[in-house]
Write a protein that holds these residues in place. Structure first.
Motif, PDB file in Angstrom:
ATOM      1  N   ASP A  61       0.832  -1.079   0.052  1.00  0.00           N
ATOM      2  CA  ASP A  61       0.156   0.152  -0.051  1.00  0.00           C
ATOM      3  C   ASP A  61       0.662   1.276   0.075  1.00  0.00           C
ATOM      4  O   ASP A  61       0.271   2.418   0.162  1.00  0.00           O
ATOM      5  N   GLY A  62       2.175   0.998  -0.395  1.00  0.00           N
ATOM      6  CA  GLY A  62       3.101   2.647  -0.372  1.00  0.00           C
ATOM      7  C   GLY A  62       3.870   2.410   0.979  1.00  0.00           C
ATOM      8  O   GLY A  62       4.578   3.404   1.104  1.00  0.00           O
ATOM      9  N   GLY A  63       3.757   1.538   2.031  1.00  0.00           N
ATOM     10  CA  GLY A  63       4.469   1.794   3.222  1.00  0.00           C
ATOM     11  C   GLY A  63       5.837   0.993   3.126  1.00  0.00           C
ATOM     12  O   GLY A  63       6.254   0.456   2.317  1.00  0.00           O
ATOM     13  N   ASP A  64       6.454   0.950   4.124  1.00  0.00           N
ATOM     14  CA  ASP A  64       7.779   0.069   4.346  1.00  0.00           C
ATOM     15  C   ASP A  64       7.435  -1.085   5.138  1.00  0.00           C
ATOM     16  O   ASP A  64       6.715  -1.329   5.810  1.00  0.00           O
ATOM     17  N   PHE A  65       8.237  -2.192   4.406  1.00  0.00           N
ATOM     18  CA  PHE A  65       7.847  -3.648   5.084  1.00  0.00           C
ATOM     19  C   PHE A  65       8.635  -3.648   6.344  1.00  0.00           C
ATOM     20  O   PHE A  65       9.915  -3.355   6.538  1.00  0.00           O
ATOM     21  N   ALA A  66       8.004  -4.100   7.519  1.00  0.00           N
ATOM     22  CA  ALA A  66       8.665  -4.562   8.864  1.00  0.00           C
ATOM     23  C   ALA A  66       8.298  -5.853   8.984  1.00  0.00           C
ATOM     24  O   ALA A  66       6.977  -6.161   9.480  1.00  0.00           O
ATOM     25  N   ALA A  67       9.349  -6.617   9.336  1.00  0.00           N
ATOM     26  CA  ALA A  67       9.114  -7.981   9.707  1.00  0.00           C
ATOM     27  C   ALA A  67       8.503  -8.279  11.101  1.00  0.00           C
ATOM     28  O   ALA A  67       8.605  -7.388  12.036  1.00  0.00           O
ATOM     29  N   GLY A 117       8.963 -11.911  16.760  1.00  0.00           N
ATOM     30  CA  GLY A 117       8.659 -13.396  17.349  1.00  0.00           C
ATOM     31  C   GLY A 117       9.364 -14.361  16.545  1.00  0.00           C
ATOM     32  O   GLY A 117       9.748 -13.985  15.173  1.00  0.00           O
ATOM     33  N   PRO A 118       9.704 -15.639  17.020  1.00  0.00           N
ATOM     34  CA  PRO A 118      10.182 -16.629  16.167  1.00  0.00           C
ATOM     35  C   PRO A 118       9.429 -17.088  14.828  1.00  0.00           C
ATOM     36  O   PRO A 118       8.193 -16.885  14.754  1.00  0.00           O
ATOM     37  N   ALA A 119       9.988 -17.752  14.193  1.00  0.00           N
ATOM     38  CA  ALA A 119       9.438 -18.234  12.728  1.00  0.00           C
ATOM     39  C   ALA A 119      10.099 -19.244  12.169  1.00  0.00           C
ATOM     40  O   ALA A 119      11.176 -19.290  12.628  1.00  0.00           O
ATOM     41  N   THR A 120       9.366 -20.144  11.388  1.00  0.00           N
ATOM     42  CA  THR A 120      10.036 -21.035  10.764  1.00  0.00           C
ATOM     43  C   THR A 120      11.346 -20.927   9.917  1.00  0.00           C
ATOM     44  O   THR A 120      11.173 -19.487   9.411  1.00  0.00           O
ATOM     45  N   ALA A 121      12.173 -21.683   9.458  1.00  0.00           N
ATOM     46  CA  ALA A 121      13.356 -21.300   8.811  1.00  0.00           C
ATOM     47  C   ALA A 121      12.735 -20.645   7.096  1.00  0.00           C
ATOM     48  O   ALA A 121      13.048 -19.523   6.563  1.00  0.00           O
ATOM     49  N   GLU A 122      11.571 -21.112   6.728  1.00  0.00           N
ATOM     50  CA  GLU A 122      11.014 -20.952   5.382  1.00  0.00           C
ATOM     51  C   GLU A 122      10.330 -19.591   5.664  1.00  0.00           C
ATOM     52  O   GLU A 122      10.518 -18.561   4.625  1.00  0.00           O
ATOM     53  N   LEU A 123       9.465 -19.227   6.779  1.00  0.00           N
ATOM     54  CA  LEU A 123       9.040 -18.042   6.731  1.00  0.00           C
ATOM     55  C   LEU A 123      10.137 -16.848   7.159  1.00  0.00           C
ATOM     56  O   LEU A 123       9.774 -15.644   6.672  1.00  0.00           O
ATOM     57  N   GLU A 124      11.210 -17.255   7.826  1.00  0.00           N
ATOM     58  CA  GLU A 124      12.163 -16.454   8.052  1.00  0.00           C
ATOM     59  C   GLU A 124      12.745 -15.908   6.510  1.00  0.00           C
ATOM     60  O   GLU A 124      13.133 -14.827   6.364  1.00  0.00           O
ATOM     61  N   SER A 125      13.039 -16.859   5.667  1.00  0.00           N
ATOM     62  CA  SER A 125      13.666 -16.547   4.450  1.00  0.00           C
ATOM     63  C   SER A 125      12.437 -15.901   3.442  1.00  0.00           C
ATOM     64  O   SER A 125      13.140 -14.766   2.971  1.00  0.00           O
ATOM     65  N   LEU A 126      11.245 -15.913   3.549  1.00  0.00           N
ATOM     66  CA  LEU A 126      10.420 -15.233   2.996  1.00  0.00           C
ATOM     67  C   LEU A 126      10.350 -13.934   3.371  1.00  0.00           C
ATOM     68  O   LEU A 126      10.068 -12.948   2.829  1.00  0.00           O
ATOM     69  N   SER A 127      10.520 -13.642   4.941  1.00  0.00           N
ATOM     70  CA  SER A 127      10.513 -12.399   5.416  1.00  0.00           C
ATOM     71  C   SER A 127      11.720 -11.435   4.854  1.00  0.00           C
ATOM     72  O   SER A 127      11.427 -10.365   4.484  1.00  0.00           O
ATOM     73  N   LEU A 174      10.926 -10.458   1.438  1.00  0.00           N
ATOM     74  CA  LEU A 174       9.940  -9.414   1.321  1.00  0.00           C
ATOM     75  C   LEU A 174      10.575  -8.158   1.771  1.00  0.00           C
ATOM     76  O   LEU A 174      10.264  -7.000   1.173  1.00  0.00           O
ATOM     77  N   ALA A 175      11.302  -8.153   2.743  1.00  0.00           N
ATOM     78  CA  ALA A 175      12.400  -6.940   3.052  1.00  0.00           C
ATOM     79  C   ALA A 175      13.135  -6.609   2.059  1.00  0.00           C
ATOM     80  O   ALA A 175      13.103  -5.385   1.648  1.00  0.00           O
ATOM     81  N   ALA A 176      13.889  -7.348   1.373  1.00  0.00           N
ATOM     82  CA  ALA A 176      14.699  -6.735   0.365  1.00  0.00           C
ATOM     83  C   ALA A 176      13.541  -6.403  -1.215  1.00  0.00           C
ATOM     84  O   ALA A 176      14.000  -5.299  -1.619  1.00  0.00           O
ATOM     85  N   THR A 177      12.389  -6.740  -1.066  1.00  0.00           N
ATOM     86  CA  THR A 177      11.417  -6.383  -2.099  1.00  0.00           C
ATOM     87  C   THR A 177      10.682  -5.120  -2.105  1.00  0.00           C
ATOM     88  O   THR A 177      10.767  -4.107  -2.635  1.00  0.00           O
ATOM     89  N   SER A 178      10.735  -4.885  -0.667  1.00  0.00           N
ATOM     90  CA  SER A 178      10.179  -3.452  -0.168  1.00  0.00           C
ATOM     91  C   SER A 178      11.161  -2.327  -0.415  1.00  0.00           C
ATOM     92  O   SER A 178      10.878  -1.301  -0.498  1.00  0.00           O
ATOM     93  N   ALA A 179      12.427  -2.739  -0.214  1.00  0.00           N
ATOM     94  CA  ALA A 179      13.682  -1.817  -0.375  1.00  0.00           C
ATOM     95  C   ALA A 179      13.852  -1.416  -1.800  1.00  0.00           C
ATOM     96  O   ALA A 179      13.787  -0.173  -2.062  1.00  0.00           O
ATOM     97  N   LYS A 180      13.420  -2.511  -2.776  1.00  0.00           N
ATOM     98  CA  LYS A 180      13.541  -1.955  -4.172  1.00  0.00           C
ATOM     99  C   LYS A 180      12.270  -1.055  -4.543  1.00  0.00           C
ATOM    100  O   LYS A 180      12.640  -0.428  -5.281  1.00  0.00           O
TER     101      LYS A 180
END
Length: 366
Positions: free
Chosen positions: A104-110, A113-123, A126-132
């Motif tokens: 929606d035009g904001g910045d991604f903030a992970a 709390g803990p998450a699985t390795a897959e969700l952490e990788s996805l996070s 998403l952070a890199a995509t948000s920066a781009k």
């Protein structure tokens, strides 16, 4: 040995049938929550164990014991699967909410709390995509601002010569021109200036569209710079500026000679117009670890630090460049476009008394 083989066959057959049934259930539930899939997986293991036990055990007592044990294990397994599923689903929803914010035009903030390795990788992705996306939005805003400024400045610069052409043509038509030859010379000068502006706009449009044709050839920078200095000499004499090109090495480069001559010409014209009378504009060329560096140094007094990042933007001319001879602010934008089309880069920095424009080009293969 025979009994062991039979046990293995019974176990495999029971597990295979139960596994196929579980696979079918997973296929039917593939669009449902992860909790349902984990529950099915836990149930498959329990049912497979019970199926084998019922097929293998002959003693009712032993069968009852195994069934009771498996039932208790089933309760624990299903509870664990439900808890794990709900935890993963909750983390996924938090991640989805966070992803929606930068969509929606904001910045991604992970999410915390803990998450699985897959969700952490996805996070992280998403952070890199948000920066781009943020960089793209900033570039889009900058381009939109430069386009608006360009339209405003082009409109201003076109209106002035067109008004003059109209006035002079009406004076010639009415026969009230005191010196018709002077009027005709002035009309030709204004027409040539308008033609140059249109040519710059066409060149810039091809650069932005990525359709600038380049005809590479091996040439010497010494010859290119010599021709550019000769072409800029009349303008330098008119402004009382001295041109210097003593530090030019005969370095070969693979470039489009015509387009690179335009780059050098634009840099020299820009430097001459910004340098006061009795000043000096110096051109140099040398090898460097990055390639070949061509520099043009002027005596403009320097550029404000906040304006340095915008020097090569389309339409930028600085706060003191509002007079018509300053052009439409396209020359340096064309320089950057042509240089980048040659896989090089154009930069500018302040030096004592002026600024230094540098063009870095890939060195020609030996």
């Amino acid at each position: 040995m025979r009994d062991t083989l039979l046990i293995a066959l019974y176990a495999f057959a029971g597990a295979a049938v139960t596994g196929l049934a579980g696979a079918g259930a997973l296929r039917l539930l593939r669009r449902r929550s992860l909790t349902a899939s984990l529950t099915v997986i836990a149930a498959v293991g329990v049912v497979a164990t019970l199926a084998v036990a019922w097929a293998m055990f002959l003693s009712p007592h032993d069968l009852t014991v195994v069934t009771t044990v498996v039932a208790m294990a089933a309760v624990v397994s299903l509870a664990t699967a439900l808890l794990l599923g709900r935890w993963v689903v909750a983390r996924s929803r938090e991640l989805a909410d966070a992803a929606r914010s930068f969509g929606d035009g904001g910045d991604f903030a992970a999410p915390d709390g803990p998450a699985t390795a897959e969700l952490e990788s996805l996070s992280r992705e998403l952070a890199a995509t948000s920066a781009k996306l943020a960089e793209s939005r900033d570039r889009e805003r900058a381009l939109e601002t430069s386009r608006r400024e360009l339209v405003a400045w082009i409109s201003h610069d076109l209106r002035t010569p067109l008004a003059g052409l109209r006035a002079m043509s009406e004076a010639l038509e009415d026969g009230v021109a005191a010196d018709p030859d002077r009027y005709l010379r002035q009309i030709r000068t204004e027409v040539e200036r308008l033609n140059g502006m249109v040519g710059d706009l066409f060149e810039l449009s091809r650069i932005h569209a990525g359709t600038l044709p380049l005809s590479y050839a091996r040439v010497s920078l010494y010859d290119l710079i010599g021709d550019a200095l000769a072409g800029a000499d009349p303008l330098a004499r008119e402004h009382g500026v001295r041109l210097v090109g003593d530090d030019v090495d005969a370095v070969p480069v693979e470039v489009d000679g015509k387009e690179m001559s335009r780059v050098l010409g634009n840099l020299l014209v820009n430097a001459i117009r910004r340098t006061p009378a009795d000043g000096t504009v110096a051109v140099a060329a040398e090898r460097s670890p990055e390639g070949v560096v061509v520099s043009v140094t002027d005596g403009c007094g320097g550029i404000p630090e906040e304006d340095l990042p915008r020097v090569f933007d389309t339409g930028w001319r600085g706060t003191h460049a509002r007079t018509p001879p300053a052009g439409a602010g396209l020359g340096l934008a064309i320089v950057r476009g042509i240089v980048e089309a040659h896989h090089g880069r154009a930069t500018v920095r302040n030096i004592p008394g002026g600024c230094r424009f540098e063009v870095v080009l890939p060195a020609a293969a030996s």
